[in-house]
Design a protein around this motif. Sequence first.
Motif, PDB file in Angstrom:
ATOM      1  N   VAL A   1     -61.770 -35.717  35.374  1.00 44.95           N
ATOM      2  CA  VAL A   1     -62.799 -34.673  35.542  1.00 44.95           C
ATOM      3  C   VAL A   1     -62.592 -34.077  36.946  1.00 44.95           C
ATOM      4  O   VAL A   1     -62.689 -34.911  37.923  1.00 44.95           O
ATOM      5  CB  VAL A   1     -64.219 -35.459  35.320  1.00 44.95           C
ATOM      6  N   LEU A   2     -62.522 -32.661  36.990  1.00 46.60           N
ATOM      7  CA  LEU A   2     -62.416 -32.206  38.338  1.00 46.60           C
ATOM      8  C   LEU A   2     -63.388 -31.030  38.906  1.00 46.60           C
ATOM      9  O   LEU A   2     -62.922 -29.798  38.782  1.00 46.60           O
ATOM     10  CB  LEU A   2     -61.078 -31.538  38.077  1.00 46.60           C
ATOM     11  N   PRO A   3     -64.385 -31.635  39.125  1.00 44.43           N
ATOM     12  CA  PRO A   3     -65.445 -30.464  39.432  1.00 44.43           C
ATOM     13  C   PRO A   3     -65.112 -29.865  41.167  1.00 44.43           C
ATOM     14  O   PRO A   3     -64.403 -30.696  41.946  1.00 44.43           O
ATOM     15  CB  PRO A   3     -66.673 -31.328  39.729  1.00 44.43           C
ATOM     16  N   THR A   4     -65.041 -28.861  41.203  1.00 44.82           N
ATOM     17  CA  THR A   4     -64.458 -28.066  42.179  1.00 44.82           C
ATOM     18  C   THR A   4     -65.478 -27.793  43.230  1.00 44.82           C
ATOM     19  O   THR A   4     -65.403 -27.218  44.129  1.00 44.82           O
ATOM     20  CB  THR A   4     -64.057 -26.695  41.818  1.00 44.82           C
ATOM     21  N   SER A   5     -67.037 -28.080  43.036  1.00 43.02           N
ATOM     22  CA  SER A   5     -67.943 -27.946  43.869  1.00 43.02           C
ATOM     23  C   SER A   5     -67.953 -29.268  44.836  1.00 43.02           C
ATOM     24  O   SER A   5     -68.665 -29.039  46.119  1.00 43.02           O
ATOM     25  CB  SER A   5     -69.163 -27.631  43.301  1.00 43.02           C
ATOM     26  N   ARG A   6     -66.897 -29.884  44.946  1.00 45.64           N
ATOM     27  CA  ARG A   6     -66.947 -31.140  45.673  1.00 45.64           C
ATOM     28  C   ARG A   6     -65.236 -31.317  46.111  1.00 45.64           C
ATOM     29  O   ARG A   6     -64.541 -30.818  45.542  1.00 45.64           O
ATOM     30  CB  ARG A   6     -67.551 -32.493  45.384  1.00 45.64           C
TER      31      ARG A   6
ATOM     32  N   SER B   1     -84.196 -27.001  19.207  1.00 43.35           N
ATOM     33  CA  SER B   1     -83.784 -27.022  17.926  1.00 43.35           C
ATOM     34  C   SER B   1     -82.252 -26.090  18.124  1.00 43.35           C
ATOM     35  O   SER B   1     -81.545 -25.975  17.186  1.00 43.35           O
ATOM     36  CB  SER B   1     -84.235 -26.484  16.998  1.00 43.35           C
ATOM     37  N   ASN B   2     -81.927 -25.464  19.208  1.00 43.38           N
ATOM     38  CA  ASN B   2     -80.635 -24.953  19.415  1.00 43.38           C
ATOM     39  C   ASN B   2     -79.867 -25.973  20.260  1.00 43.38           C
ATOM     40  O   ASN B   2     -80.664 -25.937  21.675  1.00 43.38           O
ATOM     41  CB  ASN B   2     -80.832 -23.637  19.933  1.00 43.38           C
ATOM     42  N   ARG B   3     -78.708 -26.449  20.045  1.00 45.67           N
ATOM     43  CA  ARG B   3     -78.063 -27.100  21.014  1.00 45.67           C
ATOM     44  C   ARG B   3     -77.824 -26.411  22.310  1.00 45.67           C
ATOM     45  O   ARG B   3     -77.304 -25.342  22.159  1.00 45.67           O
ATOM     46  CB  ARG B   3     -76.642 -27.717  20.562  1.00 45.67           C
ATOM     47  N   SER B   4     -78.045 -27.090  23.463  1.00 48.12           N
ATOM     48  CA  SER B   4     -77.619 -26.513  24.750  1.00 48.12           C
ATOM     49  C   SER B   4     -77.734 -27.717  26.020  1.00 48.12           C
ATOM     50  O   SER B   4     -78.649 -28.177  25.907  1.00 48.12           O
ATOM     51  CB  SER B   4     -78.730 -25.423  25.023  1.00 48.12           C
ATOM     52  N   GLN B   5     -76.788 -27.125  26.750  1.00 45.85           N
ATOM     53  CA  GLN B   5     -76.834 -28.462  27.805  1.00 45.85           C
ATOM     54  C   GLN B   5     -78.039 -27.917  29.055  1.00 45.85           C
ATOM     55  O   GLN B   5     -78.557 -26.627  28.585  1.00 45.85           O
ATOM     56  CB  GLN B   5     -75.567 -28.427  28.825  1.00 45.85           C
ATOM     57  N   SER B   6     -78.339 -28.793  29.837  1.00 48.46           N
ATOM     58  CA  SER B   6     -79.483 -28.299  30.602  1.00 48.46           C
ATOM     59  C   SER B   6     -78.954 -27.566  31.773  1.00 48.46           C
ATOM     60  O   SER B   6     -78.259 -28.192  32.713  1.00 48.46           O
ATOM     61  CB  SER B   6     -80.337 -29.501  31.176  1.00 48.46           C
ATOM     62  N   PHE B   7     -79.368 -26.349  31.808  1.00 47.53           N
ATOM     63  CA  PHE B   7     -78.639 -25.483  32.992  1.00 47.53           C
ATOM     64  C   PHE B   7     -79.710 -25.251  34.173  1.00 47.53           C
ATOM     65  O   PHE B   7     -79.055 -25.201  35.282  1.00 47.53           O
ATOM     66  CB  PHE B   7     -78.381 -24.221  32.513  1.00 47.53           C
ATOM     67  N   ASP B   8     -80.820 -25.295  34.088  1.00 48.99           N
ATOM     68  CA  ASP B   8     -81.678 -24.633  35.103  1.00 48.99           C
ATOM     69  C   ASP B   8     -83.067 -25.207  34.875  1.00 48.99           C
ATOM     70  O   ASP B   8     -83.770 -25.746  33.916  1.00 48.99           O
ATOM     71  CB  ASP B   8     -81.876 -23.220  34.671  1.00 48.99           C
TER      72      ASP B   8
ATOM     73  N   PHE C   1     -75.234 -27.646  35.824  1.00 50.95           N
ATOM     74  CA  PHE C   1     -76.618 -27.626  36.053  1.00 50.95           C
ATOM     75  C   PHE C   1     -76.835 -27.779  37.821  1.00 50.95           C
ATOM     76  O   PHE C   1     -78.126 -27.134  38.311  1.00 50.95           O
ATOM     77  CB  PHE C   1     -77.464 -29.091  35.758  1.00 50.95           C
ATOM     78  N   TYR C   2     -75.762 -28.039  38.356  1.00 51.52           N
ATOM     79  CA  TYR C   2     -75.969 -28.327  40.096  1.00 51.52           C
ATOM     80  C   TYR C   2     -76.620 -27.391  40.678  1.00 51.52           C
ATOM     81  O   TYR C   2     -77.626 -27.333  41.326  1.00 51.52           O
ATOM     82  CB  TYR C   2     -74.700 -28.698  40.518  1.00 51.52           C
ATOM     83  N   ASP C   3     -75.963 -26.227  40.880  1.00 56.24           N
ATOM     84  CA  ASP C   3     -76.442 -25.178  41.667  1.00 56.24           C
ATOM     85  C   ASP C   3     -77.944 -24.980  41.385  1.00 56.24           C
ATOM     86  O   ASP C   3     -78.833 -24.745  42.396  1.00 56.24           O
ATOM     87  CB  ASP C   3     -75.858 -23.907  41.581  1.00 56.24           C
ATOM     88  N   ALA C   4     -78.273 -24.858  40.090  1.00 47.69           N
ATOM     89  CA  ALA C   4     -79.990 -24.447  40.101  1.00 47.69           C
ATOM     90  C   ALA C   4     -81.030 -25.642  40.186  1.00 47.69           C
ATOM     91  O   ALA C   4     -81.950 -25.524  40.477  1.00 47.69           O
ATOM     92  CB  ALA C   4     -80.032 -24.085  38.603  1.00 47.69           C
ATOM     93  N   PHE C   5     -80.476 -26.860  39.960  1.00 51.84           N
ATOM     94  CA  PHE C   5     -81.372 -27.990  40.353  1.00 51.84           C
ATOM     95  C   PHE C   5     -81.380 -28.470  41.843  1.00 51.84           C
ATOM     96  O   PHE C   5     -82.386 -29.190  42.264  1.00 51.84           O
ATOM     97  CB  PHE C   5     -80.807 -29.146  39.545  1.00 51.84           C
ATOM     98  N   VAL C   6     -80.468 -28.067  42.558  1.00 48.21           N
ATOM     99  CA  VAL C   6     -80.591 -28.830  44.052  1.00 48.21           C
ATOM    100  C   VAL C   6     -81.758 -27.979  44.899  1.00 48.21           C
ATOM    101  O   VAL C   6     -82.228 -28.895  45.449  1.00 48.21           O
ATOM    102  CB  VAL C   6     -79.183 -28.177  44.722  1.00 48.21           C
ATOM    103  N   PRO C   7     -82.192 -26.857  44.666  1.00 45.39           N
ATOM    104  CA  PRO C   7     -83.320 -26.668  45.353  1.00 45.39           C
ATOM    105  C   PRO C   7     -84.568 -27.236  44.607  1.00 45.39           C
ATOM    106  O   PRO C   7     -85.618 -27.367  45.450  1.00 45.39           O
ATOM    107  CB  PRO C   7     -83.653 -24.720  44.914  1.00 45.39           C
ATOM    108  N   VAL C   8     -84.648 -27.604  43.558  1.00 37.52           N
ATOM    109  CA  VAL C   8     -85.949 -28.518  43.348  1.00 37.52           C
ATOM    110  C   VAL C   8     -85.784 -29.983  43.615  1.00 37.52           C
ATOM    111  O   VAL C   8     -86.793 -30.518  43.388  1.00 37.52           O
ATOM    112  CB  VAL C   8     -86.322 -28.311  41.882  1.00 37.52           C
TER     113      VAL C   8
END
Length: 484
Positions: A199-204, A407-414, A439-446
Amino acid sequence: MRIFCASIATETNTFSPLRADLNDFKESFYAAPGEHPETPTLCSAVFPVCRRKAQEEGWELVEGTATWAEPGGIVNAKTWDSLREEVLDQLRSALPVDAVVLGLHGAMVAQNCQDCEGVLLEAVREIVGLDVVIGATLDPHSHLSQKRTKNADILVAFKEFPHTDFVECAEDCVDLVARTVRGEIFPELHVADCNMIEVLPTSREPMRSFVDKIKDLEGQKGILSVSVIHGFMAGDVPDMGTKILVVAEQAQDSAPSLAADLSQELFSFRGATRPEFLSPAEAVERAKAAESGPVVIADVWDNPGGGVPGDSTILLRTLVGQKAFDAAVGTIWDPMAVKTCISAGEGAKLKLRFGSKMSDTAGSPIDAEVTVLKIVLNATQDFGTSIVPLGDSVAIDYLGITVILNSNRSQSFDPSLFRNLGVDPQSKKILVIKSTNHFYDAFVPVASEILYASVDGPYPNDPRTTDYKFARTDIWPRTEEKIS
Ligand SMILES: [Zn+2]
């Protein structure tokens, strides 16, 4: 210049209990020729980019179908056959063309095909012949087969994970295709196998610097484009694995060694690219002990973006087990429970079975008396500038924990996911979400803190023990040796 473009894309988790058919494509995204919206989707950004270029440079653009299915299970054979033939027929009637540009994901697997994108590119080559330029964009979570590199002139993958650069990637691809048509460049593809899956996240770090480095290499010494194919460990196909892809000017002697050097460097990062993954119990303990909230706990594997249902109850049960009731969970996928809650109405108290209905590995369903707090038909969440559908959704109270069922599959983005269902994310000590990294960028501020929980479930999250039948098993972490 006359260009044909089309897009067929999905990410297939071959271990998922789900299956995908034409309805899944039509429900997620389907644009008939000429009907692609002005805004790009992840894998179809070549459409708006080609349109703009066509206007600026006087190209003739022939648009084919663009379609995308939310990551899921193996694609129905008839669906794959009909989508492929639809696009190939459109191409045949568009001839003659100078170039074909495809927006692909690269990890689509059908019941009758382990390498859908390779087969599509091969069929396109057969139709257009050797003189027409073929270019395609890829998601890095894809499988890079020889069939693809043999039949395409240009392949470019998103560099960022989260995939914030999908439009730039389409621009790079279309630009290289156009320069090739004009005879300004003569591209060749070089692949170096990293013999690993990671797994290669590029934010770090270390991937952040690695991506910056490959960007700097582009445009120098005949190097036209450098991509990292991260690979997709949930796709059991022969070409699963991490690879470096270099597009270079013909007969550029340094290109093969550059690809090999980069693959060695990437291999040296193995085991060091992920954030710390905690067990469910550790994650909840740490979140409870935090001085302030909300602590975000990402359930990294029960992520519908990786093709699983997203209905695991394991983290929710861990919250209850540790009496961490000041929490909200977004989301658990359960259309049946949503329908029942809508029938009951806001404010209703009822006995409900919810969660964990699609597999025996994502915990067990919860049977409890719950209160329906809020009902939102056709709920949505934000993802950058786009709006992601959650389908009809409800917020329920379960022992003081607010649980969002969708009821629509979706990951948690925001965090808008919570707000749109009447939950102020800041009012809770713990927020449990389902996403690996998007999710990372959107959840950092909260968030006061972000924790990653590795929860076992239907996603094959440990390649050392995954029961692969087709993927190579002589790669790290199955073996320590780099074979090259
Ligand atoms: Zn991806």
